[in-house]
Enzyme design. Structure first.
Site, mmCIF file in Angstrom:
data_model
loop_
_atom_site.group_PDB
_atom_site.id
_atom_site.type_symbol
_atom_site.label_atom_id
_atom_site.label_comp_id
_atom_site.label_asym_id
_atom_site.label_seq_id
_atom_site.Cartn_x
_atom_site.Cartn_y
_atom_site.Cartn_z
ATOM 1 N N ARG A 185 0.827 -1.203 0.000
ATOM 2 C CA ARG A 185 0.000 0.000 0.000
ATOM 3 C C ARG A 185 0.862 1.253 0.000
ATOM 4 O O ARG A 185 0.591 2.221 -0.711
ATOM 5 C CB ARG A 185 -0.927 0.015 1.222
ATOM 6 C CG ARG A 185 -1.806 1.250 1.280
ATOM 7 C CD ARG A 185 -2.820 1.180 2.387
ATOM 8 N NE ARG A 185 -2.233 1.298 3.713
ATOM 9 C CZ ARG A 185 -2.944 1.374 4.839
ATOM 10 N NH1 ARG A 185 -4.258 1.315 4.786
ATOM 11 N NH2 ARG A 185 -2.345 1.476 6.003
ATOM 12 N N TYR B 157 -6.350 9.292 0.293
ATOM 13 C CA TYR B 157 -6.553 7.889 -0.023
ATOM 14 C C TYR B 157 -7.592 7.311 0.923
ATOM 15 O O TYR B 157 -7.794 7.814 2.031
ATOM 16 C CB TYR B 157 -5.228 7.103 0.044
ATOM 17 C CG TYR B 157 -4.974 6.404 1.355
ATOM 18 C CD1 TYR B 157 -5.443 5.110 1.576
ATOM 19 C CD2 TYR B 157 -4.238 7.015 2.361
ATOM 20 C CE1 TYR B 157 -5.204 4.462 2.775
ATOM 21 C CE2 TYR B 157 -3.992 6.367 3.553
ATOM 22 C CZ TYR B 157 -4.481 5.086 3.762
ATOM 23 O OH TYR B 157 -4.250 4.450 4.951
ATOM 24 N N PHE C 121 3.452 2.431 6.374
ATOM 25 C CA PHE C 121 3.646 3.700 5.665
ATOM 26 C C PHE C 121 2.884 4.829 6.348
ATOM 27 O O PHE C 121 3.416 5.925 6.553
ATOM 28 C CB PHE C 121 3.189 3.530 4.220
ATOM 29 C CG PHE C 121 3.231 4.779 3.393
ATOM 30 C CD1 PHE C 121 4.361 5.099 2.655
ATOM 31 C CD2 PHE C 121 2.136 5.645 3.337
ATOM 32 C CE1 PHE C 121 4.401 6.251 1.874
ATOM 33 C CE2 PHE C 121 2.167 6.787 2.573
ATOM 34 C CZ PHE C 121 3.302 7.091 1.841
ATOM 35 N N ASP C 122 1.636 4.588 6.708
ATOM 36 C CA ASP C 122 0.807 5.621 7.343
ATOM 37 C C ASP C 122 1.433 6.132 8.633
ATOM 38 O O ASP C 122 1.536 7.339 8.864
ATOM 39 C CB ASP C 122 -0.577 5.059 7.697
ATOM 40 C CG ASP C 122 -1.368 4.631 6.484
ATOM 41 O OD1 ASP C 122 -0.812 3.924 5.637
ATOM 42 O OD2 ASP C 122 -2.546 5.003 6.405
ATOM 43 N N THR C 123 1.834 5.175 9.477
ATOM 44 C CA THR C 123 2.411 5.544 10.768
ATOM 45 C C THR C 123 3.694 6.333 10.588
ATOM 46 O O THR C 123 3.910 7.362 11.249
ATOM 47 C CB THR C 123 2.694 4.286 11.604
ATOM 48 O OG1 THR C 123 1.478 3.561 11.787
ATOM 49 C CG2 THR C 123 3.264 4.658 12.962
#
Length: 417
Positions: free
Chosen positions: A94, A112, A204-206
């Protein structure tokens, strides 16, 4: 070139600007083997944006090396809708998909969301509005913020809350929900943050949020209505394991300085606010917390040294030696941790001034001991209790002197003169 400007009150940041006809918002849907859910997701999202979003938009399907019919479905939707595009990646991840689309998009605001659309789309407007106006840098949907309404099983609820507690304890995260698949970012911010992000998967988000927070960016949180998808294909155990590895890597990178947070702050123009009010120093609460932590450690070290020395020497000598040793360590730790001063420049002067503060603390504790011995013949427990109380008073005095004198931030004109 004529531009469409989405503006609000003057905030010091530029509002989102896009050439006329270009999308203002690019919503990325990362997918892997989602041939069943993809079409209803895109149709629902497209209909919502046409009806509710007042500016040009684009929906980008980012196919992460799907092995089923996902890519065919995406391409058919792309032919049907002019504002739906498809990107195909040869590798899964992702984070990899978001990086690929965000780094090449011409939209000033990038977002997103997960293909299952677990988050109510009514939160999309509040999510992107602070970015369009220029007020905030990132925005996240939160299932844990006050006002959120969430329907999911106890297992996933427990895992989510534990993960966010771990983030707070290890990386000092102040955002409430790192993993909700509903986020947006300004393109100019993404351009500077993306090169520093290593993860290509779920972490990735974190990593994005932690770096944004440390860089001083403003993160806007939106409480969301969220209903768990029972058919989600996410492997919880594998994802949790990868996230824990990511936390360890990121903690090490920030502690060792491999990621230069100060340099990132400079690039993004988010240096700490320079306090101009006379007599008002920055970060009082943070300084108090760190000073208290150093003080507790120093007090424990002091008591251990005092009790060890007291077994073969007098109370005054034991007090003097224990206080001197811990005062030197206390000054060094407060210099670095509490007041954020790095390097050797000025360290000698700070230690000299710290010794003067030590002298005042010594006078206070020694005076308390002397007064106690004048009044009675105390045992060791009473001596220790009096010293603890005297040290508490000395600690308050030490903080005031360290903050207002030893480590006082001098104005630039004073430092240059």
């Amino acid at each position: 070139m004529t531009a469409a400007i989405i503006s609000g009150a003057e905030t010091g940041r530029r509002p989102a600007i896009a050439p006329t006809g270009s999308p203002v918002l690019d919503v990325v849907i990362p997918v892997y083997n989602e041939e069943t859910d993809l079409e209803p997701c895109i149709r629902r999202l497209h209909a919502y944006l046409v009806e509710q979003f007042p500016y040009p938009f684009r929906i980008t399907v980012a196919d992460n090396a799907s092995t089923d019919g996902t890519l065919r479905v995406a391409e058919r939707l792309g032919r049907e809708f002019d504002d739906v595009e498809v990107r195909h990646l040869e590798e899964k991840g992702r984070g990899r998909a978001l990086r690929a689309v965000w780094s090449t998009s011409d939209a000033p605001v990038l977002a997103y969301m997960d293909v299952d659309l677990s988050t109510d789309l009514a939160a999309l407007g509040p999510l992107v509005a602070p970015l369009l106006s220029g007020h905030s840098d990132l925005a996240i949907g939160s299932r844990l913020a006050r006002g959120a309404r969430v329907v999911r099983g106890p297992k996933r609820e427990f895992i989510s809350r534990c993960y966010n507690l771990i983030l707070r304890g290890t990386l000092a995260a102040r955002f409430s929900d790192a993993q909700c698949g509903f986020k947006a970012i300004r393109a100019d911010v993404a351009e500077r943050l993306l090169p520093h992000i290593q993860d290509t998967g779920w972490f990735f988000d974190t990593e994005l949020l932690v770096l944004a927070q440390k860089a001083g960016l403003r993160i806007h949180e939106v409480p969301v209505d969220w209903v768990d998808d029972p058919d989600s294909s996410v492997n919880i155990v594998a994802t949790a394991t990868a996230d824990l590895k990511g936390i360890a890597r990121l903690a090490k990178a920030t502690m060792t300085g491999r990621i230069r947070i100060s340099g990132l702050r400079e690039q993004l123009g988010r240096a700490p606010i320079q306090v101009r009010a006379p007599g008002v120093a920055p970060s009082l609460v943070r300084q108090l917390v760190r000073f208290a932590a150093v003080g507790v450690a120093s007090t424990v070290a002091y008591l251990v040294l005092f009790l060890l020395l007291r077994t073969f020497t007098g109370a005054q000598v034991a007090n003097f030696v224990a206080l001197l040793v811990t005062a030197i360590g206390n000054t060094a730790l407060n210099r670095r941790l509490t007041f954020g001063i790095r390097g050797k420049e000025g360290a000698g002067l700070h230690q000299f001034q710290g010794l003067i503060v030590f002298g005042l603390g010594l006078a206070l504790t020694s005076g308390a001991l002397a007064l106690l011995h004048m009044m009675t013949a105390p045992g060791l427990p009473l001596e220790t209790a009096v010293l603890v109380l005297a040290n508490l008073a000395a600690t308050v005095l030490r903080f005031l002197l360290l903050r207002g004198w030893v480590f006082r931030r001098r104005p630039a004109t004073e430092m240059e003169s």
